[in-house]
Design a protein around this motif. Structure first.
Motif, PDB file in Angstrom:
ATOM      1  N   GLU A  53       0.831  -1.202   0.000  1.00 55.28           N
ATOM      2  CA  GLU A  53       0.000   0.000   0.000  1.00 55.28           C
ATOM      3  C   GLU A  53       0.867   1.255   0.000  1.00 55.28           C
ATOM      4  O   GLU A  53       0.576   2.231  -0.679  1.00 55.28           O
ATOM      5  N   LYS A  54       1.933   1.234   0.801  1.00 57.68           N
ATOM      6  CA  LYS A  54       2.846   2.385   0.863  1.00 57.68           C
ATOM      7  C   LYS A  54       3.541   2.596  -0.479  1.00 57.68           C
ATOM      8  O   LYS A  54       3.659   3.728  -0.955  1.00 57.68           O
ATOM      9  N   LEU A  55       3.996   1.519  -1.101  1.00 52.10           N
ATOM     10  CA  LEU A  55       4.639   1.621  -2.407  1.00 52.10           C
ATOM     11  C   LEU A  55       3.667   2.187  -3.441  1.00 52.10           C
ATOM     12  O   LEU A  55       4.030   3.060  -4.232  1.00 52.10           O
ATOM     13  N   THR A  56       2.432   1.714  -3.400  1.00 54.49           N
ATOM     14  CA  THR A  56       1.414   2.230  -4.320  1.00 54.49           C
ATOM     15  C   THR A  56       1.216   3.726  -4.108  1.00 54.49           C
ATOM     16  O   THR A  56       1.133   4.496  -5.067  1.00 54.49           O
ATOM     17  N   GLU A  57       1.166   4.140  -2.860  1.00 56.99           N
ATOM     18  CA  GLU A  57       1.007   5.566  -2.544  1.00 56.99           C
ATOM     19  C   GLU A  57       2.183   6.380  -3.086  1.00 56.99           C
ATOM     20  O   GLU A  57       1.998   7.429  -3.719  1.00 56.99           O
ATOM     21  N   LEU A  58       3.402   5.908  -2.864  1.00 57.27           N
ATOM     22  CA  LEU A  58       4.588   6.625  -3.318  1.00 57.27           C
ATOM     23  C   LEU A  58       4.654   6.686  -4.847  1.00 57.27           C
ATOM     24  O   LEU A  58       4.948   7.745  -5.421  1.00 57.27           O
ATOM     25  N   LEU A  59       4.388   5.570  -5.504  1.00 54.80           N
ATOM     26  CA  LEU A  59       4.420   5.553  -6.972  1.00 54.80           C
ATOM     27  C   LEU A  59       3.330   6.439  -7.556  1.00 54.80           C
ATOM     28  O   LEU A  59       3.543   7.091  -8.586  1.00 54.80           O
ATOM     29  N   THR A  60       2.186   6.490  -6.902  1.00 48.45           N
ATOM     30  CA  THR A  60       1.106   7.363  -7.363  1.00 48.45           C
ATOM     31  C   THR A  60       1.565   8.819  -7.312  1.00 48.45           C
ATOM     32  O   THR A  60       1.327   9.596  -8.245  1.00 48.45           O
ATOM     33  N   ARG A  61       2.259   9.192  -6.245  1.00 44.85           N
ATOM     34  CA  ARG A  61       2.751  10.569  -6.130  1.00 44.85           C
ATOM     35  C   ARG A  61       3.793  10.873  -7.200  1.00 44.85           C
ATOM     36  O   ARG A  61       3.843  11.986  -7.722  1.00 44.85           O
ATOM     37  N   LEU A  62       4.624   9.890  -7.545  1.00 47.98           N
ATOM     38  CA  LEU A  62       5.605  10.107  -8.610  1.00 47.98           C
ATOM     39  C   LEU A  62       4.939  10.173  -9.982  1.00 47.98           C
ATOM     40  O   LEU A  62       5.309  10.971 -10.827  1.00 47.98           O
ATOM     41  N   ALA A  63       3.955   9.309 -10.200  1.00 49.02           N
ATOM     42  CA  ALA A  63       3.297   9.240 -11.508  1.00 49.02           C
ATOM     43  C   ALA A  63       2.341  10.409 -11.753  1.00 49.02           C
ATOM     44  O   ALA A  63       2.137  10.831 -12.885  1.00 49.02           O
ATOM     45  N   TYR A  64       1.755  10.919 -10.678  1.00 41.41           N
ATOM     46  CA  TYR A  64       0.785  12.009 -10.778  1.00 41.41           C
ATOM     47  C   TYR A  64       1.174  13.134  -9.832  1.00 41.41           C
ATOM     48  O   TYR A  64       0.542  13.338  -8.797  1.00 41.41           O
ATOM     49  N   PRO A  65       2.234  13.873 -10.184  1.00 42.81           N
ATOM     50  CA  PRO A  65       2.710  14.954  -9.290  1.00 42.81           C
ATOM     51  C   PRO A  65       1.608  15.983  -9.027  1.00 42.81           C
ATOM     52  O   PRO A  65       0.764  16.249  -9.882  1.00 42.81           O
ATOM     53  N   ALA A  66       1.641  16.554  -7.834  1.00 38.18           N
ATOM     54  CA  ALA A  66       0.634  17.552  -7.445  1.00 38.18           C
ATOM     55  C   ALA A  66       0.586  18.709  -8.431  1.00 38.18           C
ATOM     56  O   ALA A  66      -0.462  19.261  -8.697  1.00 38.18           O
ATOM     57  N   ALA A  67       1.732  19.091  -9.004  1.00 40.43           N
ATOM     58  CA  ALA A  67       1.775  20.198  -9.972  1.00 40.43           C
ATOM     59  C   ALA A  67       0.933  19.889 -11.198  1.00 40.43           C
ATOM     60  O   ALA A  67       0.389  20.794 -11.827  1.00 40.43           O
ATOM     61  N   ASP A  68       0.811  18.604 -11.567  1.00 48.45           N
ATOM     62  CA  ASP A  68       0.013  18.223 -12.747  1.00 48.45           C
ATOM     63  C   ASP A  68      -1.470  18.351 -12.484  1.00 48.45           C
ATOM     64  O   ASP A  68      -2.262  18.444 -13.407  1.00 48.45           O
ATOM     65  N   GLU A  69      -1.872  18.331 -11.226  1.00 45.59           N
ATOM     66  CA  GLU A  69      -3.297  18.379 -10.874  1.00 45.59           C
ATOM     67  C   GLU A  69      -3.853  19.798 -10.929  1.00 45.59           C
ATOM     68  O   GLU A  69      -5.051  19.993 -10.968  1.00 45.59           O
ATOM     69  N   ALA A  70      -2.992  20.787 -10.908  1.00 50.07           N
ATOM     70  CA  ALA A  70      -3.444  22.187 -10.885  1.00 50.07           C
ATOM     71  C   ALA A  70      -4.054  22.611 -12.192  1.00 50.07           C
ATOM     72  O   ALA A  70      -3.970  22.075 -13.204  1.00 50.07           O
TER      73      ALA A  70
END
Length: 161
Positions: A144-161
């Motif tokens: 679960e932690k790895l999934t969370e970390l990879l999600t943050r790398l794959a979908y950076p917060a800057a891309d969500e803006a």
């Protein structure tokens, strides 16, 4: 001018060995993990008669609904010719259909069929034991932690803006 060139005796050289501290280490580890994951997914999909490139398109169609080929190419990291071949394959297998887009005769949207949805669901059921085997090296909560970390790398917060 030589001041701009790193000292070769102290610069870390990129390898794919565990513990590598080079600036390429994370990318190399992600690539190796991807190869392992792709092999596992290929093992799941092969008996269903499709490849990972086909499944990638089905994922987009399930997530987005009918999607024009240009957007499928972008979403899957494919080129125009490659996505046309994949969609041709999916159509031939009865897993997707191309439909005209109202208002633009040149553009066609790809839509998953009921048979495509059945295969999509069957792939998920078949993947359960193999996914568990893939993550077997991880301890409790680490997947679960790895999934969370990879999600943050794959979908950076800057891309969500």
């Amino acid at each position: 001018m030589t001041a701009d060139v790193p000292d070769r005796t102290t610069a870390s050289r990129a390898t794919d060995r565990p513990g590598d501290e080079s600036p390429f280490a994370l990318g190399l580890l992600l690539r190796r993990a991807h190869w392992r994951a792709a092999a596992v997914m290929g093992e799941v999909l092969r008996p269903l008669g499709i490849e990972l490139r086909h499944f990638a398109v089905l994922i987009v169609l399930v997530n987005r609904g009918p999607t024009v080929q240009r957007d499928l190419a972008t979403a899957t990291g494919s080129d125009k010719a490659g996505i046309m071949r994949v969609v041709d394959d999916l159509e031939r297998k009865g897993l997707a259909v191309r439909k005209n887009v109202p208002g633009d005769r040149r553009v066609r949207a790809v839509e998953i069929t009921p048979q495509g949805l059945e295969l999509f669901d069957a792939a998920h059921v078949a993947a359960e034991p193999l996914a568990a085997r893939f993550a077997a090296e991880l301890g409790p909560g680490e997947s679960e932690k790895l999934t969370e970390l990879l999600t943050r790398l794959a979908y950076p917060a800057a891309d969500e803006a």
